[in-house]
Design a protein around this motif. Sequence first.
Motif, short mmCIF file in Angstrom:
data_model
loop_
_atom_site.label_atom_id
_atom_site.label_comp_id
_atom_site.label_asym_id
_atom_site.label_seq_id
_atom_site.Cartn_x
_atom_site.Cartn_y
_atom_site.Cartn_z
N GLY A 1 0.83 -1.21 0.00
CA GLY A 1 0.00 0.00 0.00
C GLY A 1 0.86 1.25 0.00
N ASP A 2 1.86 1.24 0.85
CA ASP A 2 2.79 2.37 0.94
C ASP A 2 3.40 2.67 -0.43
OD1 ASP A 2 4.81 4.16 1.70
OD2 ASP A 2 6.06 2.60 2.60
N ALA A 3 3.95 1.65 -1.06
CA ALA A 3 4.63 1.84 -2.34
C ALA A 3 3.64 2.25 -3.44
CB ALA A 3 5.36 0.55 -2.73
N CYS B 1 -1.19 10.00 0.41
CA CYS B 1 -1.56 8.74 -0.25
C CYS B 1 -0.75 7.53 0.23
CB CYS B 1 -1.42 8.86 -1.77
SG CYS B 1 -2.67 9.88 -2.52
N ASP B 2 0.55 7.69 0.42
CA ASP B 2 1.34 6.52 0.84
C ASP B 2 0.93 6.05 2.23
OD1 ASP B 2 2.66 8.98 1.58
OD2 ASP B 2 4.34 7.79 2.30
N THR B 3 0.74 6.99 3.14
CA THR B 3 0.35 6.61 4.50
C THR B 3 -1.10 6.12 4.56
OG1 THR B 3 2.00 7.94 5.63
CG2 THR B 3 -0.07 7.57 6.81
N ASN B 4 -2.00 6.78 3.84
CA ASN B 4 -3.38 6.29 3.80
C ASN B 4 -3.42 4.85 3.30
OD1 ASN B 4 -4.23 8.85 4.56
ND2 ASN B 4 -4.76 9.49 2.47
N HIS C 1 9.16 1.47 -1.49
CA HIS C 1 8.39 1.88 -0.31
C HIS C 1 9.02 3.10 0.37
CE1 HIS C 1 11.17 -1.15 1.65
NE2 HIS C 1 11.37 -0.06 2.38
N THR C 2 8.32 3.65 1.34
CA THR C 2 8.80 4.86 2.01
C THR C 2 9.00 4.60 3.52
OG1 THR C 2 6.67 5.87 2.65
CG2 THR C 2 7.36 6.14 0.34
N ASP C 3 9.07 5.68 4.27
CA ASP C 3 9.31 5.60 5.73
C ASP C 3 8.25 4.76 6.45
OD1 ASP C 3 7.51 7.64 4.94
OD2 ASP C 3 7.76 8.68 6.85
N ASP C 4 7.03 4.72 5.94
CA ASP C 4 5.97 3.93 6.59
C ASP C 4 6.42 2.47 6.76
OD1 ASP C 4 5.04 6.15 4.94
OD2 ASP C 4 3.04 5.64 5.63
N THR C 5 6.95 1.92 5.66
CA THR C 5 7.39 0.52 5.68
C THR C 5 8.66 0.34 6.50
OG1 THR C 5 6.37 0.15 3.52
CG2 THR C 5 8.06 -1.43 4.20
#
Length: 322
Positions: free
Chosen positions: A35-37, A281-284, A65-69
């Motif tokens: 989802g993050d990516a 969007c990435d965090t949602n 992916h970003t910081d969320d992952t």
Amino acid sequence: MSDEESKVQQRSAPTMKRSGLLANALIALDGLSLGDAFGQLMSVRARSIRTVLETQGLPSPRWIHTDDTQMAMAVVEELAAHQAIASDSLAWRFVRRYQNDPGRGYGKGLRMQMEQIACGDTWQAASTAAFNGRGSKGNGAAMRVAPLGAYFSGDLSRVVSEARESAIVTHAHAEGIAGAVAVAIAAAVVTASRGSDVSRVCEELWDEVIARTPEGETKEGIVKARSVPRHMAPDFAARLLGSGFLVTAPDTVPFALWCAARHLDNYQEAMISTVEGDGDCDTNCAIVGGIVASFTGIEGIPECWISAREPLDLELPAQEEH
Ligand SMILES: [Mg+2]
């Protein structure tokens, strides 16, 4: 693909043979990281995502992916190592991942906290000093917590206490913590009810999240989100609830829960609808992906999505204990 890359991919493969609690956390992590990516990739064309997908197909691999992952992997590693959240240990896992790979889109407040801890301040000092001493009410504790909810899905009281422990390391503000509790409870409820009637599980999700989330702005938003009709277009719902443009928990978690409940049994549709709400969007999508995958299981995620994602550099003990 190099041998090293192949090993990492094998280790992070969703079909990895892990039993019990950690297996649940890994399913949530797969849903979260994809989802993050996906959310990050599609965020620039959020309002026209359906047209983009119809005319151009899925984005080309690899989906980064970003910081969320990054932070969610630290949470999973902490659970695998200690079967609980030890805040001191988790803080250093966050710092090490940040130092090893700082270009993952971390927010300024979080970067300042990581630098403070690395320079010798305690995480308590860094967390409470954030935002002029108010603590962070950002959505960062919520974005990384679905695997924790899935891990402790058999005990909702424990989910609340462990989610709180995981949040306070970086989010001292009550709303930052409330966002993490809400998302963790949602992931826990759907993990425990995987395979059950989706309508009934949705009602249980809202009931338990509202009952167990601490009072405040985030909870008020969640109560409002429950009343927003399922048939409403996501961009309309986002207008009512917020979709993370403020990057806070109250501005993010209610919309994410609404998206997850709306498409609890359809991962792909959940992701596309969530992006349509625009905002963070990435965090949602990380929040929604972690919850929805916890209900559908790994088989609910399209195979081509999984193969498009970059490998996760997850460090787990050879055999976790429970
Ligand atoms: Mg991010």
